[in-house]
Scaffold this motif. Sequence first.
Motif, short mmCIF file in Angstrom:
data_model
loop_
_atom_site.label_atom_id
_atom_site.label_comp_id
_atom_site.label_asym_id
_atom_site.label_seq_id
_atom_site.Cartn_x
_atom_site.Cartn_y
_atom_site.Cartn_z
N SER A 78 0.82 -1.21 0.00
CA SER A 78 0.00 0.00 0.00
C SER A 78 0.86 1.27 0.00
O SER A 78 0.47 2.29 -0.58
N ALA A 79 2.03 1.22 0.66
CA ALA A 79 2.90 2.40 0.69
C ALA A 79 3.39 2.74 -0.71
O ALA A 79 3.35 3.90 -1.14
N TYR A 80 3.86 1.73 -1.43
CA TYR A 80 4.33 1.98 -2.80
C TYR A 80 3.17 2.30 -3.73
O TYR A 80 3.33 3.04 -4.70
N HIS A 81 1.99 1.73 -3.43
CA HIS A 81 0.81 2.08 -4.22
C HIS A 81 0.43 3.54 -4.02
O HIS A 81 0.04 4.23 -4.97
N TYR A 82 0.57 4.02 -2.79
CA TYR A 82 0.29 5.43 -2.52
C TYR A 82 1.28 6.33 -3.25
O TYR A 82 0.90 7.36 -3.81
N LEU A 83 2.56 5.95 -3.24
CA LEU A 83 3.56 6.74 -3.97
C LEU A 83 3.34 6.66 -5.48
O LEU A 83 3.74 7.57 -6.21
N GLY A 84 2.72 5.58 -5.93
CA GLY A 84 2.50 5.43 -7.37
C GLY A 84 1.54 6.44 -7.94
O GLY A 84 1.56 6.71 -9.15
N PHE A 85 0.68 7.04 -7.10
CA PHE A 85 -0.23 8.07 -7.60
C PHE A 85 0.54 9.30 -8.10
O PHE A 85 0.06 10.02 -8.98
N TYR A 250 12.73 17.23 -1.47
CA TYR A 250 11.65 18.14 -1.09
C TYR A 250 10.29 17.57 -1.47
O TYR A 250 9.30 17.80 -0.77
N MET A 251 10.24 16.83 -2.56
CA MET A 251 8.98 16.20 -2.94
C MET A 251 8.56 15.16 -1.89
O MET A 251 7.37 15.05 -1.54
N MET A 252 9.53 14.40 -1.37
CA MET A 252 9.22 13.47 -0.30
C MET A 252 8.75 14.20 0.95
O MET A 252 7.86 13.74 1.67
N TYR A 253 9.35 15.33 1.22
CA TYR A 253 8.93 16.16 2.35
C TYR A 253 7.48 16.61 2.18
O TYR A 253 6.68 16.59 3.13
N LYS A 254 7.09 17.00 0.98
CA LYS A 254 5.72 17.43 0.72
C LYS A 254 4.74 16.26 0.86
O LYS A 254 3.62 16.43 1.35
N VAL A 255 5.17 15.06 0.46
CA VAL A 255 4.31 13.89 0.63
C VAL A 255 4.02 13.64 2.10
O VAL A 255 2.88 13.35 2.49
N SER A 271 -17.02 11.39 11.11
CA SER A 271 -17.54 10.36 10.21
C SER A 271 -16.51 9.30 9.87
O SER A 271 -16.85 8.30 9.24
N ILE A 272 -15.27 9.51 10.26
CA ILE A 272 -14.20 8.56 9.96
C ILE A 272 -13.81 7.87 11.25
O ILE A 272 -13.50 8.51 12.26
N GLY A 273 -13.85 6.54 11.25
CA GLY A 273 -13.55 5.78 12.44
C GLY A 273 -12.06 5.59 12.65
O GLY A 273 -11.22 5.97 11.83
N ALA A 274 -11.73 4.93 13.77
CA ALA A 274 -10.33 4.70 14.12
C ALA A 274 -9.67 3.73 13.16
O ALA A 274 -8.47 3.84 12.87
N GLU A 275 -10.45 2.76 12.66
CA GLU A 275 -9.85 1.79 11.74
C GLU A 275 -9.44 2.44 10.43
O GLU A 275 -8.40 2.13 9.86
N GLU A 276 -10.28 3.34 9.93
CA GLU A 276 -9.93 4.03 8.68
C GLU A 276 -8.71 4.93 8.87
O GLU A 276 -7.87 5.07 7.98
N ILE A 277 -8.62 5.56 10.06
CA ILE A 277 -7.46 6.41 10.33
C ILE A 277 -6.19 5.57 10.36
O ILE A 277 -5.14 5.95 9.84
N ALA A 278 -6.29 4.37 10.97
CA ALA A 278 -5.12 3.50 11.06
C ALA A 278 -4.69 2.98 9.69
O ALA A 278 -3.52 2.66 9.50
N LYS A 279 -5.62 2.89 8.75
CA LYS A 279 -5.28 2.38 7.43
C LYS A 279 -4.57 3.41 6.56
O LYS A 279 -4.04 3.07 5.51
N ILE A 280 -4.62 4.68 6.95
CA ILE A 280 -3.91 5.70 6.17
C ILE A 280 -2.41 5.45 6.29
O ILE A 280 -1.85 5.46 7.40
N PRO A 281 -1.70 5.18 5.20
CA PRO A 281 -0.28 4.82 5.30
C PRO A 281 0.57 6.02 5.70
O PRO A 281 0.65 7.02 4.99
N SER A 282 1.19 5.91 6.85
CA SER A 282 2.05 6.98 7.34
C SER A 282 3.47 6.48 7.55
O SER A 282 4.40 6.91 6.88
N GLU A 283 3.61 5.53 8.48
CA GLU A 283 4.94 4.98 8.75
C GLU A 283 5.46 4.19 7.56
O GLU A 283 6.64 4.28 7.21
N THR A 284 4.60 3.42 6.93
CA THR A 284 5.05 2.61 5.79
C THR A 284 5.46 3.49 4.61
O THR A 284 6.42 3.19 3.91
N VAL A 285 4.73 4.58 4.41
CA VAL A 285 5.10 5.50 3.32
C VAL A 285 6.41 6.18 3.63
O VAL A 285 7.25 6.39 2.74
#
Length: 319
Positions: A78-85, A250-255, A271-285
Amino acid sequence: MNTTTAQAPAAAAAVSKPAAKRINSISAGSNMVINVIFILYSIVCLLPILLVISASLSDETSITLHGYALIPREWSLSAYHYLGFDMHKILAGYGISIATTVIGSLTGMLMTALYAYPLSRTDFQFRGFFSFFIFFTMIFGGGLVPSYLVYTYIFHLKDTLFALIVPGLLMSAFLVLTTRTFFQQTIHPSILESAQIDGAGEFRIFFGIVLPLSLPVMATVGLFYTLGYWNDWFNSLVYINNDKMVNLQYMMYKVMRNLQFLQSNAQSSSSIGAEEIAKIPSETVRMAMCIVGMGPIVLAYPFFQRYFVAGLTVGAVKG
């Protein structure tokens, strides 16, 4: 008399053979211990890199619940998928970073050598003044605001590739003094005098004799400049407003800033639960960006390594 004299070398040789075997056995044992120590040290150095790779291939929820591990508990791209955008932006940032690193490093090496070589010559009349001039810049600086005004309104470097090369990175006073010391200790004055007697000019001596004999220090200086340019993101932050001209770091910094913005908005939204927040890739990205950003710079180390080895052997053998 002659028999005794003839037997003496043979006896010495017989005595020296066990001693030589003992020395060789001690040397082999020492080499084994040193090799084991360096192997263990190399493994310790590789563990953080393996941990970063493992974290980049892990699921965000798994890291949140269980922490980091050398082997991912749950595999995820998912981290690389997020960067792929933003792959087209990442490739553009790669191009800017590579161009900045190559041009800046080569130019910085040349300017450093051109400044350091006259300072190493005892017959240069003003070397004391220019040595103090370059040393003064190590202690005092103009500050960010005057630098910004000079580079932006006088030299008009804003939103150009030169804004990523010139400010603060083009020439290091420390590397100039280091290169000067190398020239003084390695390039013997008799070599320069012989070249002058043969009719060689200063530029011919510098490019034909001094630089070929100074590959170890030039490789060291080049590595410092390469690391400085590749890891720099501050110049893009200060001098670049065009998104097409920012470098990779700097682009990585902006990400990361965008991810923090998403997380902060998700936590403030009911409207957003804790599970959805946890699924947002932060550490992995963050770990995936480390892998993406360090690739080319890792490949540069083998190129410089042989010159470091040559630098260790300079002056070790005398003719």
